[in-house]
Design an enzyme around this catalytic site. Structure first.
Site, mmCIF file in Angstrom:
data_model
loop_
_atom_site.group_PDB
_atom_site.id
_atom_site.type_symbol
_atom_site.label_atom_id
_atom_site.label_comp_id
_atom_site.label_asym_id
_atom_site.label_seq_id
_atom_site.Cartn_x
_atom_site.Cartn_y
_atom_site.Cartn_z
ATOM 1 N N GLY A 18 0.841 -1.189 0.000
ATOM 2 C CA GLY A 18 0.000 0.000 0.000
ATOM 3 C C GLY A 18 0.876 1.239 0.000
ATOM 4 N N SER A 20 -0.210 4.432 -1.109
ATOM 5 C CA SER A 20 -0.603 5.465 -2.064
ATOM 6 C C SER A 20 -1.188 6.687 -1.379
ATOM 7 C CB SER A 20 -1.635 4.912 -3.056
ATOM 8 O OG SER A 20 -1.086 3.868 -3.813
ATOM 9 N N ILE A 23 -2.155 6.754 6.023
ATOM 10 C CA ILE A 23 -1.084 6.494 6.978
ATOM 11 C C ILE A 23 0.165 5.970 6.284
ATOM 12 C CG2 ILE A 23 -0.400 5.045 8.933
ATOM 13 C CD1 ILE A 23 -3.339 5.196 9.883
ATOM 14 N N LYS A 43 -1.952 -1.105 -5.699
ATOM 15 C CA LYS A 43 -2.772 -1.322 -6.900
ATOM 16 C C LYS A 43 -3.164 -0.031 -7.602
ATOM 17 C CE LYS A 43 -6.175 -3.676 -5.164
ATOM 18 N NZ LYS A 43 -7.433 -4.441 -5.201
ATOM 19 N N TYR A 169 -13.137 -8.978 10.951
ATOM 20 C CA TYR A 169 -12.107 -7.935 10.878
ATOM 21 C C TYR A 169 -11.116 -8.095 12.021
ATOM 22 C CZ TYR A 169 -9.916 -3.304 10.913
ATOM 23 O OH TYR A 169 -9.011 -2.274 10.919
ATOM 24 N N LYS A 173 -6.960 -8.557 11.695
ATOM 25 C CA LYS A 173 -5.993 -7.620 12.276
ATOM 26 C C LYS A 173 -5.169 -8.282 13.385
ATOM 27 C CE LYS A 173 -5.389 -4.096 11.113
ATOM 28 N NZ LYS A 173 -4.613 -3.532 9.972
#
Length: 278
Positions: A18, A20, A23, A43, A169, A173
């Site tokens: 990630g 992009s 955070i 992506k 979820y 995590k």
């Protein structure tokens, strides 16, 4: 007393899933400001009207901050994309010192409302993606004299109100956290430090605005820079600092930073998932 070495990231190479926006981008830019090289696997090749930034604009921001960066367009769920990202980082910068497991999918549906497809997506990006990127980069970490793994995942809070709120979820995590704590133990003798980092409060990102309450929620959230500063601090600490699940404000306090007003959020910021009032 400062626990971190401000020059520790100079010339070090980070590979991040990630990044992009949000955070991850803030961490990458802050690391670039400290002289790091950053390879981003994401992506977002083309702009999304709902979300700012692409992996290419992220590279521009990192380089504008003083770092070096390379973009790899790909999916952390795909073994070939992760292998290509790791190879690109190593070829471009001569090795890999740090893995930052940032990519994450969020779905707060309860068990009755969550489809198997959405369940699979969270497990594949969150826990499996964390495993895949770290394990693929492992040979390079073993060769580094500043090997670090940093995973953006929470402390394991077994309070029933967190276990029952959104179990799928939660599992994804906590899986990220347990893997990272496992690596701290598995690679202790190899000098590879592995830690988790999680915000005390919600962070003003597109995910908060789009999924968790809009601008009102963002107003009670701190800026991504608090996580960026905490991440740089953790990554700048010696290798014996390992096996920890850090909260951002605790990291900053250990470095003597107790005035959090520059990070926003107001006088009563919203606590993040899995964090209880102290």
């Amino acid at each position: 007393m400062t626990q971190s070495d401000p020059g520790a990231l100079q010339g070090r190479t980070i590979i991040m899933s990630g990044g992009s926006r949000g955070i991850g981008l803030a961490i990458a830019v802050a690391a670039g400001r400290h002289g790091a090289n950053v390879a981003l696997l994401a992506k977002t090749d083309q702009p999304d009207p709902r979300l700012p930034g692409t992996v290419h604009t992220a590279v521009e921001e990192i380089e504008a901050a003083g770092g070096k960066a390379v973009a790899v367009v790909g999916d952390v769920r795909k073994e070939e994309d992760v292998a290509r990202a790791v190879a690109t980082a190593a070829e471009h910068f001569g090795g890999i010192d740090i893995v930052v497991n940032n990519a994450s999918a969020l779905n707060t549906a309860g068990t009755a409302d969550l489809t198997p497809k959405r369940y699979d997506l969270m497990q594949q990006i969150n826990s499996r993606g964390t495993f895949l990127l770290t394990s693929t980069a492992l040979p390079h970490l073993r060769a580094s004299d500043h090997a670090r793994i940093l995973t953006l995942s929470p402390p394991i809070n077994l309070a029933p109100h967190w276990l029952g709120r959104f179990p799928a979820y939660m599992l994804s995590k906590y899986g990220m956290s347990l893997l990272t704590l496992g690596w701290a133990a598995e690679f202790a003798d190899a000098g590879i430090a592995a830690n988790c980092l999680w915000p005390q409060t919600t962070i003003a990102t597109a995910a908060v605005i789009n999924l968790l309450g809009g601008e009102q929620a963002a107003a009670r959230s701190r800026t991504p820079e608090i996580m960026a500063d905490a991440a740089v601090a953790v990554l700048s600490r010696p290798a014996h600092v390992t096996g920890r699940t850090f909260i951002d404000i605790d990291v900053l306090a250990e470095d003597g930073i107790t005035d959090l007003s520059p990070y926003g959020g107001g006088d009563d910021p919203e606590l993040d998932f899995f964090v209880d009032p102290s």
